[in-house]
Design a protein around this motif. Structure first.
Motif, mmCIF file in Angstrom:
data_model
loop_
_atom_site.group_PDB
_atom_site.id
_atom_site.type_symbol
_atom_site.label_atom_id
_atom_site.label_comp_id
_atom_site.label_asym_id
_atom_site.label_seq_id
_atom_site.Cartn_x
_atom_site.Cartn_y
_atom_site.Cartn_z
ATOM 1 N N VAL A 117 -6.000 -3.587 -12.662
ATOM 2 C CA VAL A 117 -7.144 -3.846 -11.746
ATOM 3 C C VAL A 117 -6.968 -5.218 -11.103
ATOM 4 O O VAL A 117 -6.932 -6.232 -11.813
ATOM 5 C CB VAL A 117 -8.479 -3.768 -12.492
ATOM 6 C CG1 VAL A 117 -9.643 -4.110 -11.543
ATOM 7 C CG2 VAL A 117 -8.668 -2.402 -13.119
ATOM 8 N N ALA A 126 -11.391 -8.624 -6.876
ATOM 9 C CA ALA A 126 -11.676 -8.939 -5.459
ATOM 10 C C ALA A 126 -11.243 -10.373 -5.141
ATOM 11 O O ALA A 126 -11.323 -11.273 -5.977
ATOM 12 C CB ALA A 126 -13.178 -8.770 -5.163
ATOM 13 N N GLN A 135 -1.479 0.994 -14.778
ATOM 14 C CA GLN A 135 -2.548 0.681 -13.849
ATOM 15 C C GLN A 135 -3.100 -0.720 -14.155
ATOM 16 O O GLN A 135 -3.431 -1.025 -15.297
ATOM 17 C CB GLN A 135 -3.683 1.711 -13.950
ATOM 18 C CG GLN A 135 -3.367 3.037 -13.269
ATOM 19 C CD GLN A 135 -4.566 3.938 -13.242
ATOM 20 O OE1 GLN A 135 -5.340 3.960 -14.195
ATOM 21 N NE2 GLN A 135 -4.739 4.682 -12.156
ATOM 22 N N ARG A 170 0.831 -1.188 0.000
ATOM 23 C CA ARG A 170 0.000 0.000 0.000
ATOM 24 C C ARG A 170 0.888 1.269 0.000
ATOM 25 O O ARG A 170 0.579 2.278 -0.626
ATOM 26 C CB ARG A 170 -0.940 -0.005 1.199
ATOM 27 C CG ARG A 170 -2.051 -1.047 1.076
ATOM 28 C CD ARG A 170 -2.986 -0.982 2.265
ATOM 29 N NE ARG A 170 -4.029 -1.992 2.130
ATOM 30 C CZ ARG A 170 -4.976 -2.186 3.036
ATOM 31 N NH1 ARG A 170 -4.994 -1.425 4.142
ATOM 32 N NH2 ARG A 170 -5.896 -3.104 2.847
ATOM 33 N N SER A 219 -10.983 -9.486 0.156
ATOM 34 C CA SER A 219 -10.579 -8.099 -0.161
ATOM 35 C C SER A 219 -11.381 -7.619 -1.355
ATOM 36 O O SER A 219 -11.788 -8.410 -2.207
ATOM 37 C CB SER A 219 -9.072 -8.012 -0.442
ATOM 38 O OG SER A 219 -8.742 -8.804 -1.567
ATOM 39 N N GLU A 220 -11.575 -6.294 -1.447
ATOM 40 C CA GLU A 220 -12.321 -5.687 -2.535
ATOM 41 C C GLU A 220 -11.427 -5.569 -3.781
ATOM 42 O O GLU A 220 -10.191 -5.598 -3.695
ATOM 43 C CB GLU A 220 -12.821 -4.305 -2.117
ATOM 44 C CG GLU A 220 -13.772 -4.308 -0.927
ATOM 45 C CD GLU A 220 -15.138 -4.865 -1.291
ATOM 46 O OE1 GLU A 220 -15.455 -4.947 -2.497
ATOM 47 O OE2 GLU A 220 -15.887 -5.227 -0.359
ATOM 48 N N ALA A 221 -12.077 -5.443 -4.899
ATOM 49 C CA ALA A 221 -11.321 -5.185 -6.139
ATOM 50 C C ALA A 221 -10.674 -3.790 -6.036
ATOM 51 O O ALA A 221 -11.265 -2.861 -5.468
ATOM 52 C CB ALA A 221 -12.261 -5.257 -7.337
ATOM 53 N N ARG A 222 -9.483 -3.666 -6.589
ATOM 54 C CA ARG A 222 -8.748 -2.389 -6.478
ATOM 55 C C ARG A 222 -7.837 -2.193 -7.689
ATOM 56 O O ARG A 222 -7.521 -3.162 -8.395
ATOM 57 C CB ARG A 222 -7.931 -2.373 -5.184
ATOM 58 C CG ARG A 222 -6.835 -3.397 -5.135
ATOM 59 C CD ARG A 222 -6.209 -3.450 -3.743
ATOM 60 N NE ARG A 222 -5.056 -4.341 -3.699
ATOM 61 C CZ ARG A 222 -5.124 -5.643 -3.576
ATOM 62 N NH1 ARG A 222 -6.311 -6.224 -3.478
ATOM 63 N NH2 ARG A 222 -4.020 -6.383 -3.548
ATOM 64 N N THR A 223 -7.458 -0.962 -7.875
ATOM 65 C CA THR A 223 -6.547 -0.624 -8.982
ATOM 66 C C THR A 223 -5.174 -0.313 -8.401
ATOM 67 O O THR A 223 -5.047 0.487 -7.464
ATOM 68 C CB THR A 223 -7.052 0.601 -9.748
ATOM 69 O OG1 THR A 223 -8.377 0.325 -10.244
ATOM 70 C CG2 THR A 223 -6.152 0.946 -10.917
ATOM 71 N N VAL A 224 -4.157 -0.968 -8.973
ATOM 72 C CA VAL A 224 -2.779 -0.766 -8.482
ATOM 73 C C VAL A 224 -1.871 -0.407 -9.672
ATOM 74 O O VAL A 224 -2.219 -0.644 -10.828
ATOM 75 C CB VAL A 224 -2.252 -2.035 -7.772
ATOM 76 C CG1 VAL A 224 -3.100 -2.361 -6.558
ATOM 77 C CG2 VAL A 224 -2.224 -3.233 -8.733
ATOM 78 N N THR A 261 2.142 1.814 -3.434
ATOM 79 C CA THR A 261 1.076 2.319 -4.317
ATOM 80 C C THR A 261 0.845 3.811 -4.083
ATOM 81 O O THR A 261 0.673 4.589 -5.016
ATOM 82 C CB THR A 261 -0.210 1.541 -4.057
ATOM 83 O OG1 THR A 261 0.032 0.147 -4.275
ATOM 84 C CG2 THR A 261 -1.334 1.999 -4.984
ATOM 85 N N ARG A 262 0.821 4.157 -2.793
ATOM 86 C CA ARG A 262 0.657 5.588 -2.486
ATOM 87 C C ARG A 262 1.822 6.433 -3.042
ATOM 88 O O ARG A 262 1.650 7.549 -3.519
ATOM 89 C CB ARG A 262 0.546 5.783 -0.979
ATOM 90 C CG ARG A 262 -0.759 5.232 -0.404
ATOM 91 C CD ARG A 262 -0.764 5.348 1.110
ATOM 92 N NE ARG A 262 -2.001 4.781 1.668
ATOM 93 C CZ ARG A 262 -2.216 4.645 2.971
ATOM 94 N NH1 ARG A 262 -1.283 5.044 3.848
ATOM 95 N NH2 ARG A 262 -3.360 4.132 3.389
#
Length: 197
Positions: free
Chosen positions: A38, A41, A36, A2, A181-186, A5-6
């Protein structure tokens, strides 16, 4: 992850601002490139025990248990009865004097002549029969034995009772899918095989 990613997001934001302020820096040699991606989840199958039927109890009735027995019983008790006995007689003969010996006068005919003679008369007896009591009558006690029989009757061997039976709870293991975990974009690094445009 994380934090990385930030950091990438922050770097892109800075680069965007820098690119907007100065177009002269565009077209330089790229040091690293990112794209990017995706990340879908994430799910996981978990197994858990669920209650199908709760514990309960029921009452079971046990009836009484009997047994048939045969026993001897008195139908008529012993008793004393009396029987009559008739007297016993015997018939016996005896001589009875009818006329005692005596002397008297009587006429007789001797050689055609009637004479008065003094005559002695012997005693006169007669035989008579009479009953003689040998044994008097009476009553005799007679014992009449008891009369027995049989009869059947029910004997209680075990009284009736109630029993509480406990039925345990019933469980079942079921599987279900849970979201981890939820779907997310990295931002994902891109290999620098060529130039980034």
């Amino acid at each position: 992850m994380r934090t990385f990613t930030r950091f990438i997001a922050f770097a892109i934001a800075v680069a965007s601002v820098a690119g907007a302020s100065s177009g002269a820096l565009a077209g330089g040699k790229p040091l690293s490139c990112y794209r990017q991606v995706v990340v879908p989840a994430e799910y996981r199958t978990v197994h858990e025990t669920v209650l199908v039927r709760p514990a309960s109890s029921r009452v079971v009735e046990h009836p009484p248990v009997y047994r048939t027995v045969t026993e001897r019983v008195v139908l008529q008790p012993e008793r004393i009865s009396y029987r009559k006995i008739a007297p016993i007689y015997d018939t016996r003969a005896r001589q009875v004097l009818v006329r005692p010996a005596s002397v008297g006068w009587e006429y007789r005919t001797i050689k055609g002549e009637q004479v008065l003679c003094k005559v002695q008369h012997p005693p006169l007896y007669r035989t008579v029969h009479e009953q003689v009591l040998l044994k008097p009558g009476g009553q005799v006690a007679v014992t009449v034995p008891a009369i027995y029989g049989t009869r059947q009757r029910q004997v209680l061997m075990q009284p009736g009772r109630r029993q509480v039976v406990t039925i345990p709870a019933e469980y079942r293991t079921v599987a279900r899918t849970v979201k981890v975990s939820e779907a997310r974009t990295v931002w994902q690094p891109v290999a620098l095989g060529g130039q980034c445009r």
